[in-house]
Design a protein around this motif. Structure first.
Motif, PDB file in Angstrom:
ATOM      1  N   ALA A  29       0.834  -1.212   0.000  1.00  0.00           N
ATOM      2  CA  ALA A  29       0.000   0.000   0.000  1.00  0.00           C
ATOM      3  C   ALA A  29       0.868   1.261   0.000  1.00  0.00           C
ATOM      4  CB  ALA A  29      -0.912  -0.003   1.220  1.00  0.00           C
ATOM      5  N   ALA A  30       2.100   1.144   0.531  1.00  0.00           N
ATOM      6  CA  ALA A  30       2.964   2.331   0.646  1.00  0.00           C
ATOM      7  C   ALA A  30       3.739   2.617  -0.642  1.00  0.00           C
ATOM      8  CB  ALA A  30       3.940   2.158   1.807  1.00  0.00           C
ATOM      9  N   LEU A  31       3.803   1.649  -1.542  1.00  0.00           N
ATOM     10  CA  LEU A  31       4.527   1.874  -2.800  1.00  0.00           C
ATOM     11  C   LEU A  31       3.729   2.834  -3.684  1.00  0.00           C
ATOM     12  CD1 LEU A  31       5.746  -1.777  -3.474  1.00  0.00           C
ATOM     13  CD2 LEU A  31       7.144   0.189  -2.803  1.00  0.00           C
ATOM     14  N   PRO A  32       4.314   3.588  -4.589  1.00  0.00           N
ATOM     15  CA  PRO A  32       5.719   3.527  -4.983  1.00  0.00           C
ATOM     16  C   PRO A  32       6.663   4.235  -4.006  1.00  0.00           C
ATOM     17  CG  PRO A  32       4.591   5.240  -6.224  1.00  0.00           C
ATOM     18  CD  PRO A  32       3.554   4.570  -5.370  1.00  0.00           C
ATOM     19  N   ALA A  33       7.914   3.807  -4.075  1.00  0.00           N
ATOM     20  CA  ALA A  33       8.949   4.434  -3.255  1.00  0.00           C
ATOM     21  C   ALA A  33      10.245   4.453  -4.061  1.00  0.00           C
ATOM     22  CB  ALA A  33       9.137   3.645  -1.968  1.00  0.00           C
ATOM     23  N   ASP A  34      11.107   5.415  -3.732  1.00  0.00           N
ATOM     24  CA  ASP A  34      12.405   5.475  -4.413  1.00  0.00           C
ATOM     25  C   ASP A  34      13.339   4.391  -3.886  1.00  0.00           C
ATOM     26  OD1 ASP A  34      12.230   8.058  -6.066  1.00  0.00           O
ATOM     27  OD2 ASP A  34      11.424   8.612  -4.109  1.00  0.00           O
ATOM     28  N   ALA A  35      13.201   4.092  -2.589  1.00  0.00           N
ATOM     29  CA  ALA A  35      14.033   3.039  -1.991  1.00  0.00           C
ATOM     30  C   ALA A  35      13.212   2.343  -0.918  1.00  0.00           C
ATOM     31  CB  ALA A  35      15.297   3.638  -1.383  1.00  0.00           C
ATOM     32  N   ALA A  36      13.567   1.093  -0.653  1.00  0.00           N
ATOM     33  CA  ALA A  36      12.883   0.349   0.415  1.00  0.00           C
ATOM     34  C   ALA A  36      13.952  -0.373   1.227  1.00  0.00           C
ATOM     35  CB  ALA A  36      11.890  -0.645  -0.177  1.00  0.00           C
ATOM     36  N   ILE A  37      13.893  -0.170   2.542  1.00  0.00           N
ATOM     37  CA  ILE A  37      14.885  -0.757   3.440  1.00  0.00           C
ATOM     38  C   ILE A  37      14.141  -1.744   4.336  1.00  0.00           C
ATOM     39  CG2 ILE A  37      16.802  -0.220   5.032  1.00  0.00           C
ATOM     40  CD1 ILE A  37      16.745   1.498   2.392  1.00  0.00           C
ATOM     41  N   PHE A  38      14.450  -3.014   4.191  1.00  0.00           N
ATOM     42  CA  PHE A  38      13.721  -4.041   4.939  1.00  0.00           C
ATOM     43  C   PHE A  38      14.528  -4.473   6.159  1.00  0.00           C
ATOM     44  CE2 PHE A  38      11.930  -4.092   0.684  1.00  0.00           C
ATOM     45  CZ  PHE A  38      10.581  -4.032   0.975  1.00  0.00           C
ATOM     46  N   ALA A  39      14.394  -3.686   7.220  1.00  0.00           N
ATOM     47  CA  ALA A  39      15.153  -3.979   8.437  1.00  0.00           C
ATOM     48  C   ALA A  39      14.350  -4.836   9.413  1.00  0.00           C
ATOM     49  CB  ALA A  39      15.570  -2.674   9.100  1.00  0.00           C
ATOM     50  N   ALA A  40      13.106  -5.128   9.094  1.00  0.00           N
ATOM     51  CA  ALA A  40      12.279  -5.909  10.032  1.00  0.00           C
ATOM     52  C   ALA A  40      12.776  -7.354  10.120  1.00  0.00           C
ATOM     53  CB  ALA A  40      10.826  -5.899   9.562  1.00  0.00           C
ATOM     54  N   ALA A  41      12.629  -7.922  11.294  1.00  0.00           N
ATOM     55  CA  ALA A  41      12.906  -9.350  11.478  1.00  0.00           C
ATOM     56  C   ALA A  41      11.558 -10.063  11.349  1.00  0.00           C
ATOM     57  CB  ALA A  41      13.512  -9.592  12.852  1.00  0.00           C
ATOM     58  N   VAL A  42      11.249 -10.415  10.119  1.00  0.00           N
ATOM     59  CA  VAL A  42       9.925 -10.980   9.826  1.00  0.00           C
ATOM     60  C   VAL A  42       9.927 -12.474  10.154  1.00  0.00           C
ATOM     61  CG1 VAL A  42       8.190 -11.251   8.014  1.00  0.00           C
ATOM     62  CG2 VAL A  42       9.773  -9.327   7.922  1.00  0.00           C
ATOM     63  N   ALA A  43       8.870 -12.934  10.799  1.00  0.00           N
ATOM     64  CA  ALA A  43       8.783 -14.377  11.089  1.00  0.00           C
ATOM     65  C   ALA A  43       8.652 -15.139   9.777  1.00  0.00           C
ATOM     66  CB  ALA A  43       7.566 -14.647  11.963  1.00  0.00           C
ATOM     67  N   ASP A  44       9.435 -16.178   9.639  1.00  0.00           N
ATOM     68  CA  ASP A  44       9.360 -16.965   8.400  1.00  0.00           C
ATOM     69  C   ASP A  44       8.089 -17.812   8.362  1.00  0.00           C
ATOM     70  OD1 ASP A  44      11.716 -16.064   7.280  1.00  0.00           O
ATOM     71  OD2 ASP A  44      12.924 -17.429   8.508  1.00  0.00           O
ATOM     72  N   TRP A  45       7.587 -18.140   9.541  1.00  0.00           N
ATOM     73  CA  TRP A  45       6.449 -19.046   9.618  1.00  0.00           C
ATOM     74  C   TRP A  45       5.325 -18.446  10.430  1.00  0.00           C
ATOM     75  CZ3 TRP A  45       7.461 -23.218   6.687  1.00  0.00           C
ATOM     76  CH2 TRP A  45       8.811 -23.521   6.454  1.00  0.00           C
TER      77      TRP A  45
END
Ligand code: C5P
Length: 398
Positions: free
Chosen positions: A261-277
């Protein structure tokens, strides 16, 4: 020029309040509009009539004023400006700000605002040098509050030293600086941060030890360089940075939806520690012991990989996509492989073995992996890592 800029000017109760009058005039000469707020103590030094006449605007004074609230509520007032300026910021006002008090209109506006805040402290030299004031100053600066002055010099109380409020021209220069376009102004950058919580039942969840500190520091560094930042955070243990568009989520699925929903963006930094499961058979009601001694069987389903999804976007992919790799072994090899597997441009790799104290700690030691190769950075505070990374992002988006 400050054409069209809206300044919410909070005048505190100190002798330097008279300089606020000159500041109002100069701000208006430069095209800014000034909405004045007086504390009760300020009214002992300057009159609402003078302030209102110079500002050409209504003067706000009381928190519980029915007419004011009907016209413009205090929350709206706190957000309707481009910049909040406190002149003079007395020791008491600084203490209130640092402590998060909201017991009058001025302190409530300062708590409720989502806009940058600039303060011009002014007080007796002993009060300024008092450990309590210095402590409060450090807290306010850590909260992203900008500070101009105080100067050294003769004071109205007859003493000499630091505590004299900055001159109106210096405050104007600080206001100009606050509006100066940074190297990332006009750029939209998306940052994910914190852990995700994946429910088992309405009261239990699966999570990880991420504090959100590094993602928060990165977002703050990008804001400081003028970027418009959408900060999408899971339930982190550090407070979110000031000046971002904040989106709070719980689960990986919600995080992906918020990112899209937040796109478009010039850059995206994925610093979250997302649960794989996630728990595929999460219960709508609290799981109970059934007396058999058997533990409930949890089925797991794989979460969407947000970084890989965005990296692979055929249309609307941000120009720069940065992922993180928290590793406990073979950091460089694993992270290099991860960059290729995820399809992102850069990977920021770090060693999160408990002995490093990095996960949940204040420092980080990272290796930046790009197409050109890897670059090891020394152990630095998470703020310093964020600043370095932000500087690299400026170069990449130039
Ligand atoms: O695969 P791994 O979790 O180690 O990858 C870490 C990187 O991938 C981080 O940048 C993290 O934010 C991102 N990630 C993601 N969605 C997932 C898992 C990880 O965006 N489901």
């Amino acid at each position: 020029m400050l054409d069209g800029k809206r300044i919410l000017l909070i005048i505190g109760g100190g002798i330097a309040a008279y300089k606020a009058l000159d500041l109002i005039r100069r701000l208006r000469d430069r095209g800014a509009s000034v909405t004045p707020v007086l504390t009760r103590a300020a009214e002992e030094f300057v009159t609402p009539l003078t302030v209102g006449a110079l500002a050409g605007q209504k003067v706000y004074r009381a928190l519980f004023d029915l007419t004011d609230e009907a016209e413009m509520g205090h929350i709206q007032l706190s957000r309707s400006a481009d910049l909040v300026v406190v002149v003079p910021a007395t020791a008491d006002l600084m203490a209130k700000m640092a402590g998060g008090h909201a017991d009058d209109l001025a302190s409530t506006l300062l708590m409720a605002t989502d806009k940058p805040v600039l303060i011009a402290p002014a007080m007796n030299v002993r009060m300024w040098l008092h450990p309590a004031t210095q402590r409060n100053l450090a807290l306010l600066q850590a909260d992203g509050i900008r500070v101009v002055g105080p100067d050294d010099g003769a004071m109205a109380c007859g003493e000499f030293g630091p505590g004299r409020m900055a001159e109106p021209m210096d405050i104007l220069a600080a206001i100009d600086h606050a509006f100066a376009p940074g190297p990332l102004s006009g750029k939209h950058i998306l940052v994910t941060s914190g852990p995700t919580h994946e429910p088992i039942d309405p009261v239990r969840y699966i999570a990880n030890r991420s504090s959100g500190a590094q993602g928060t520091a990165i977002a703050a560094a990008l804001v400081a360089l003028g970027a418009g930042v959408t900060f999408i955070t899971g339930p982190a243990s550090v407070p979110p940075p000031a000046g971002v568009h904040l989106v709070r989520v719980e689960t990986a699925a919600e995080m992906l939806a918020a990112v899209e929903a937040a796109l478009p963006a010039d850059a995206a930094i994925f610093a979250a520690a997302v649960a794989d499961w996630r728990v595929a058979n999460a219960s709508d009601t609290k799981l109970k012991k059934d007396g058999s001694g058997r533990a409930p069987a949890l089925d797991f389903a794989q979460n969407p990989d947000i970084l890989a999804t965005v990296s692979a976007m055929a249309e609307g992919r941000p120009r720069l996509v940065v992922g993180f790799a928290a590793e406990t072994n073979d950091v460089l090899a694993n992270a290099t492989a991860k960059r290729a597997r995820k399809g992102c441009d850069w990977i920021v790799a770090n060693d999160v073995r408990p002995a490093t104290g990095i996960m949940g700690g204040a420092e980080n030691e990272v290796t930046l992996i790009t197409e050109e190769g890897s670059e090891h950075w020394p152990r630095l505070s998470k703020d310093a890592v964020a600043e370095r990374l932000a500087a690299r992002i400026v170069e990449a988006l130039a």
